[in-house]
Scaffold this motif. Structure first.
Motif, PDB file in Angstrom:
ATOM      1  N   GLU A   1      -7.227  -6.523 -13.775  1.00  0.00           N
ATOM      2  CA  GLU A   1      -7.472  -7.405 -12.837  1.00  0.00           C
ATOM      3  C   GLU A   1      -6.633  -6.923 -11.492  1.00  0.00           C
ATOM      4  N   SER A   2      -5.774  -6.236 -11.382  1.00  0.00           N
ATOM      5  CA  SER A   2      -5.179  -5.731 -10.082  1.00  0.00           C
ATOM      6  C   SER A   2      -5.644  -4.763  -9.690  1.00  0.00           C
ATOM      7  N   VAL A   3      -6.517  -3.902 -10.368  1.00  0.00           N
ATOM      8  CA  VAL A   3      -7.185  -2.777  -9.706  1.00  0.00           C
ATOM      9  C   VAL A   3      -8.684  -2.770  -9.577  1.00  0.00           C
ATOM     10  N   MET A   4      -9.184  -4.011  -9.683  1.00  0.00           N
ATOM     11  CA  MET A   4     -10.651  -4.092  -9.753  1.00  0.00           C
ATOM     12  C   MET A   4     -11.214  -3.674  -8.346  1.00  0.00           C
ATOM     13  N   ALA A   5     -10.729  -4.135  -7.204  1.00  0.00           N
ATOM     14  CA  ALA A   5     -11.040  -3.485  -5.823  1.00  0.00           C
ATOM     15  C   ALA A   5     -11.145  -2.228  -5.648  1.00  0.00           C
ATOM     16  N   GLU A   6     -10.075  -1.435  -6.341  1.00  0.00           N
ATOM     17  CA  GLU A   6      -9.810   0.030  -6.112  1.00  0.00           C
ATOM     18  C   GLU A   6     -10.975   0.760  -7.031  1.00  0.00           C
TER      19      GLU A   6
END
Length: 350
Positions: free
Chosen positions: A94-99
Motif C-alpha cells: 500500500e505504501s508504494v502503490m503510487a511509485e
C-alpha cells in the motif's frame, strides 16, 4: 577502400557504445532490511550477480522491517536516478502503490524478491524471485521418510493404534506459513499413503477424513502468534498418543517447541521426548543449536543468497528487453552433518 574503413570505424563506434551502455546499466535494489544475517546473504547474492552481469548496483535496506517510511523514501530517491530496473521486497504494498504506478508510466521494470510485492498494480511487477513454500516444506516430508526405521513404524501402525505426525504452525492465514503447512501435509499424505491409510485431522482447512486410518497427520494451529500460545500448542502436540514426528513450519513454532522442551534438552536421546522426530524450518541461533545437538533431525532453510542473485539477474534481463518470469529460489535441508558446509553455512543465519 576509404568506404570500407569508414564502415569498420562505424562498427567499432557502435559496438563500443553498446558495450558502454551495458557497463553503465544501473539497477536499484530495495530490500526489507540490511542488518539481519538473512539480508546480508541476500546482499551478497545481489553483489555477485551485479559483478557477473557487469552492472552498477545500489542496495538499500532500512534498519528494521518496521521502517516503512525509510524504505519508501529510498525507493523514491532511486527512481529519481532513472534506473534501468528496480528490484523490490516491499514492507507494505500500500505504501508504494503510487511509485509502482509511476514505474509503469516511466517504463522501469520492477522485479519482486523474497516476499515480493503482493497485490501490486497490474503490469508493474515483471517477475518475482522467491521461495516456493509448498515445495520447501515438502522437502521436510521427503527427508523424514528417508530416516532409518521411519517407514517401519508407519507400516506397523494400525487403526487401533495409529501413528501421529504433527504439523505445528503459528497461523492459518499468512501465505508463507499456510503454504508450508500445505506442502508438508500434502507430501507426507502422498508418501505415507503408499504405506497405510492416512487421515488429516486437527484443522478444517486441511482436513481429509479417512475410515480406519492407521496414520494421522495432525495440524495444530496456535491461537495467536505469541510465544506463549505457540508454546501451549507445542505442549498439546507433545502429549498426543502415538506421536512419531513433528514438523515446525517456521522459526516462531520452532521457538515455541523449544520453550516447551527445556530449550530442546528434553528432546535429547533418553529424555522425556527423546523418541520424537522433529524437523524445523528457517534458522536462528536456538534452532541451529537444536540441530547441532541432534535434537532436531534437520531443518529446511530458504536460500537468501540465491534470492538476491536472481533478483539482480532478472532485473538485468528485464532491462535488456528479455521476457522474464517468476523463479522458485529453492530451499536446502540441513542437519548436524552439513550445517558447517560452505554452501549451507551462508544460508543458516542467526
Amino acid at each position: 577502400m576509404k568506404k570500407l574503413v569508414s564502415i569498420a570505424l562505424a562498427l567499432v563506434l557502435v559496438l563500443g557504445s553498446v558495450s558502454l551502455a551495458m557497463a553503465d546499466m544501473y539497477i536499484s535494489v530495495i530490500s526489507k532490511g540490511e542488518q539481519h544475517a538473512f539480508w546480508q546473504a541476500v546482499r551478497k547474492g545481489c553483489e555477485d550477480a551485479a559483478a557477473e552481469f557487469g552492472v552498477t548496483m545500489f542496495y538499500y535496506g532500512p534498519p528494521s522491517e518496521s521502517d516503512i517510511a525509510l524504505q519508501v523514501d529510498a525507493l523514491k530517491a532511486e527512481m529519481d536516478k532513472g534506473p534501468a530496473a528496480l528490484a523490490l521486497a516491499s514492507l507494505s504494498t500500500e505504501s508504494v502503490m503510487a511509485e509502482l504506478q509511476a514505474c509503469i508510466e516511466l517504463g522501469i521494470p520492477v522485479i519482486g524478491f523474497d516476499s515480493g510485492v503482493p497485490n501490486a498494480p497490474e503490469g508493474s511487477i515483471y517477475a518475482t524471485a522467491s521461495t516456493n513454500n509448498k515445495n520447501a516444506a515438502a522437502l521436510a516430508a521427503e527427508e523424514m521418510m528417508k530416516l532409518e526405521g521411519f517407514v517401519d513404524v508407519l507400516s506397523a501402525a494400525t487403526p487401533e493404534s495409529p501413528v501421529v505426525i504433527a504439523v505445528l504452525s503459528q497461523d492459518a492465514t499468512s501465505e508463507s506459513v499456510t503454504g508450508r503447512t500445505t506442502g508438508f501435509v500434502e507430501k507426507m499424505a502422498e508418501l505415507a499413503g503408499e504405506i497405510g491409510t492416512v487421515a488429516v485431522v486437527g484443522h478444517d482447512l486441511w482436513a481429509v477424513p479417512a475410515d480406519d486410518a492407521s496414520i494421522k497427520i495432525h495440524v495444530e494451529i496456535s491461537a495467536t502468534t505469541g510465544i506463549g500460545d505457540v508454546t501451549n500448542s507445542a505442549n498439546a502436540v507433545l502429549n498426543m498418543d502415538g506421536l512419531l514426528a513433528i514438523f515446525c513450519s517456521n522459526e516462531g513454532t520452532v521457538n515455541g517447541l523449544l520453550a516447551a522442551t527445556g530449550d530442546g534438552s528434553r528432546l535429547a536421546e533418553g529424555e522425556e521426548y527423546g523418541n520424537i522426530i522433529v524437523a524445523g524450518f528457517d534458522a536462528g541461533a536456538p534452532q541451529k543449536n537444536a540441530i547441532r545437538n541432534n535434537w532436531f533431525v534437520g531443518s529446511v532453510t530458504q536460500d537468501p543468497y540465491r534470492i538476491g542473485y536472481l533478483a539482480v539477474e532478472l532485473a538485468f534481463r528485464a532491462a535488456s528487453g528479455e521476457a522474464v518470469e517468476d523463479v522458485d529460489t529453492g530451499a536446502k535441508w540441513y542437519t548436524s552433518v552439513n550445517i558447517d558446509d560452505p554452501d549451507i553455512a551462508i544460508l543458516v543465519y542467526d
